[in-house]
Design a protein around this motif. Structure first.
Motif, PDB file in Angstrom:
ATOM      1  N   ASP A 149       0.842  -1.182  -0.016  1.00 52.86           N
ATOM      2  CA  ASP A 149       0.069   0.090   0.163  1.00 52.86           C
ATOM      3  C   ASP A 149       1.031   1.417  -0.196  1.00 52.86           C
ATOM      4  N   ILE A 150       1.830   1.400   0.724  1.00 58.36           N
ATOM      5  CA  ILE A 150       2.772   2.285   0.977  1.00 58.36           C
ATOM      6  C   ILE A 150       3.577   2.517  -0.638  1.00 58.36           C
ATOM      7  N   THR A 151       3.805   1.454  -1.291  1.00 55.67           N
ATOM      8  CA  THR A 151       4.492   1.482  -2.646  1.00 55.67           C
ATOM      9  C   THR A 151       3.642   2.157  -3.589  1.00 55.67           C
ATOM     10  N   ALA A 152       2.118   1.766  -3.506  1.00 55.10           N
ATOM     11  CA  ALA A 152       1.210   2.175  -4.565  1.00 55.10           C
ATOM     12  C   ALA A 152       1.128   4.004  -4.053  1.00 55.10           C
ATOM     13  N   LEU A 153       1.205   4.359  -2.949  1.00 55.46           N
ATOM     14  CA  LEU A 153       1.137   5.665  -2.707  1.00 55.46           C
ATOM     15  C   LEU A 153       2.376   6.466  -3.070  1.00 55.46           C
ATOM     16  N   ASN A 154       3.560   5.802  -2.931  1.00 54.65           N
ATOM     17  CA  ASN A 154       4.816   6.283  -3.471  1.00 54.65           C
ATOM     18  C   ASN A 154       4.934   6.609  -5.010  1.00 54.65           C
ATOM     19  N   ARG A 155       4.247   5.419  -5.707  1.00 54.11           N
ATOM     20  CA  ARG A 155       4.212   5.822  -7.290  1.00 54.11           C
ATOM     21  C   ARG A 155       3.281   7.007  -7.199  1.00 54.11           C
ATOM     22  N   ALA A 156       2.180   7.257  -6.596  1.00 49.80           N
ATOM     23  CA  ALA A 156       1.660   8.419  -7.081  1.00 49.80           C
ATOM     24  C   ALA A 156       2.307   9.709  -6.555  1.00 49.80           C
ATOM     25  N   ILE A 157       2.778   9.627  -5.510  1.00 49.98           N
ATOM     26  CA  ILE A 157       3.830  10.823  -5.239  1.00 49.98           C
ATOM     27  C   ILE A 157       4.806  11.247  -6.347  1.00 49.98           C
ATOM     28  N   ASP A 158       5.512   9.918  -6.952  1.00 50.83           N
ATOM     29  CA  ASP A 158       6.511  10.205  -7.995  1.00 50.83           C
ATOM     30  C   ASP A 158       5.817  11.119  -9.176  1.00 50.83           C
ATOM     31  N   LYS A 159       4.449  10.757  -9.351  1.00 49.93           N
ATOM     32  CA  LYS A 159       3.824  11.505 -10.591  1.00 49.93           C
ATOM     33  C   LYS A 159       3.629  12.614 -10.422  1.00 49.93           C
ATOM     34  N   GLN A 160       3.813  13.356  -9.161  1.00 47.31           N
ATOM     35  CA  GLN A 160       3.441  14.684  -8.860  1.00 47.31           C
ATOM     36  C   GLN A 160       4.412  15.795  -9.496  1.00 47.31           C
ATOM     37  N   ASP A 161       3.969  16.814  -9.641  1.00 42.63           N
ATOM     38  CA  ASP A 161       5.020  17.611 -10.322  1.00 42.63           C
ATOM     39  C   ASP A 161       5.592  18.776  -9.559  1.00 42.63           C
ATOM     40  N   GLY A 162       5.325  18.634  -8.124  1.00 43.24           N
ATOM     41  CA  GLY A 162       5.857  19.569  -6.885  1.00 43.24           C
ATOM     42  C   GLY A 162       5.304  19.389  -5.769  1.00 43.24           C
ATOM     43  N   PRO A 163       5.261  20.003  -4.534  1.00 49.13           N
ATOM     44  CA  PRO A 163       4.866  20.044  -3.445  1.00 49.13           C
ATOM     45  C   PRO A 163       3.505  19.441  -3.448  1.00 49.13           C
ATOM     46  N   THR A 164       3.476  18.245  -2.497  1.00 48.24           N
ATOM     47  CA  THR A 164       2.259  17.598  -2.515  1.00 48.24           C
ATOM     48  C   THR A 164       1.423  17.370  -1.059  1.00 48.24           C
ATOM     49  N   ILE A 165       0.206  17.703  -0.824  1.00 47.73           N
ATOM     50  CA  ILE A 165      -0.343  17.213   0.527  1.00 47.73           C
ATOM     51  C   ILE A 165      -0.994  16.004   0.482  1.00 47.73           C
ATOM     52  N   LEU A 166      -0.760  15.200   1.398  1.00 45.54           N
ATOM     53  CA  LEU A 166      -1.282  13.626   1.492  1.00 45.54           C
ATOM     54  C   LEU A 166      -2.510  13.671   2.529  1.00 45.54           C
ATOM     55  N   VAL A 167      -3.593  13.092   2.311  1.00 47.78           N
ATOM     56  CA  VAL A 167      -4.652  13.150   3.178  1.00 47.78           C
ATOM     57  C   VAL A 167      -5.101  11.532   3.161  1.00 47.78           C
ATOM     58  N   GLY A 168      -5.100  11.170   4.646  1.00 50.47           N
ATOM     59  CA  GLY A 168      -5.531   9.606   4.930  1.00 50.47           C
ATOM     60  C   GLY A 168      -6.887   9.547   5.724  1.00 50.47           C
ATOM     61  N   HIS A 169      -7.535   8.708   5.163  1.00 49.76           N
ATOM     62  CA  HIS A 169      -8.742   8.213   6.190  1.00 49.76           C
ATOM     63  C   HIS A 169      -8.586   7.117   6.701  1.00 49.76           C
ATOM     64  N   SER A 170      -8.771   6.838   8.292  1.00 49.62           N
ATOM     65  CA  SER A 170      -8.889   5.618   9.027  1.00 49.62           C
ATOM     66  C   SER A 170      -7.390   4.849   8.604  1.00 49.62           C
ATOM     67  N   TYR A 171      -7.411   3.738   8.103  1.00 54.91           N
ATOM     68  CA  TYR A 171      -6.015   3.056   7.930  1.00 54.91           C
ATOM     69  C   TYR A 171      -5.232   3.830   6.695  1.00 54.91           C
ATOM     70  N   GLY A 172      -5.770   4.653   5.905  1.00 57.94           N
ATOM     71  CA  GLY A 172      -5.244   5.541   4.912  1.00 57.94           C
ATOM     72  C   GLY A 172      -4.103   6.454   6.075  1.00 57.94           C
TER      73      GLY A 172
END
Length: 259
Positions: A79-102
């Motif tokens: 699950d962390i690997t999936a999020l890391n892939r999404a972060i890599d796709k961002q073009d700059g500073p990013t806010i992460l928002v997690g619900h519950s286990y997220g």
């Protein structure tokens, strides 16, 4: 008189030119501090990314680049690997928002240099080398909670009879029925694996606390935000506050992005 006017004009022109030179570094500095436009929304267990639709629409309409993550729920590392892939796709500073286990997942990925802030929405905020399950054990599990023991494959589901009252009491029953029909199983290992670090210790952190939550004891939520020092917004809502109160949740995310 004409000479005086010409001299005065030259003096004023020189004054403004000097002021422009002095202020130029300030303007350049402002341009180097980009407003955070990238937001990744991470759902919790027994849900999927579609639950963020209301929050997504609000933020996207205001020009934010929003990603609603889908992840496999097969292990915390996956699950962390999936999020890391999404972060890599961002073009700059990013806010992460997690619900519950997220919340556990964004904690696991939050040290990435692109991550400028964390928003926990009725979410777990584990410390370094702490698991979701360890946090759950620190406060009583409420009687409405319907998380079932793992099956013979090591996957966990939510009790159908308790899903509406225990998971999403403030959405219509028809919607709750569909949410149950589409809820995914999650591997036990997701809950018992500890995170390696806790970036909420050194990055801006915000939290939405749900005072009517029956899936994560509100007392546990209070414990976690006191420890993390998150800026707290309390909402009278069930565990799925991001579905039942999308405007309020979106406002907290915007605050994190603008800070």
């Amino acid at each position: 008189m004409n000479k005086l006017n010409i001299s005065t004009r030259k003096w004023i022109k020189a004054l403004f030119f000097s002021a422009a030179i002095v202020s130029a570094p300030l303007v350049m500095h402002a341009q180097k501090t980009p407003k955070v436009k990238n937001i990744i929304l991470v759902h919790g267990a027994f849900a999927d990314g579609s639950g963020w639709e209301g929050v997504y629409k609000i933020l996207a309409a205001k020009g934010y680049n929003v990603t609603a993550l889908q992840y496999p729920m097969t292990s915390l590392d996956d699950d962390i690997t999936a999020l890391n892939r999404a972060i890599d796709k961002q073009d700059g500073p990013t806010i992460l928002v997690g619900h519950s286990y997220g919340g556990t997942i964004i904690t696991g990925s939050g040290a990435d240099p692109k991550v400028s802030g964390l928003v926990y929405v009725a979410a777990f905020e584990p410390d370094s080398l702490e698991s979701t399950f360890q946090l759950v054990q620190t406060r009583p599990v409420l009687p409405e909670n319907g998380i079932l023991p793992p099956d013979d494959k090591g996957f966990i589901y939510y009790d159908k009879a308790k899903f509406h009252p225990g998971f999403c009491a403030d959405v219509p029953k028809e919607k709750a029925d569909f949410m149950y029909a589409s809820h995914g199983a999650i591997a036990l290992s997701c809950f018992v694996t500890p995170v390696k670090h806790a970036p909420w210790k050194y990055k801006p952190t915000y939290a939405v606390l749900t005072t009517e939550d029956k899936s994560i004891n509100p007392a546990l939520q209070e414990d976690m935000v006191k420890r993390s020092g998150a800026k707290v917004t309390k909402i009278k809502a069930s565990h799925v506050v991001f579905i039942s109160h999308p405007k309020e949740v979106a406002a907290v995310i915007e605050e994190a992005a603008n800070k």
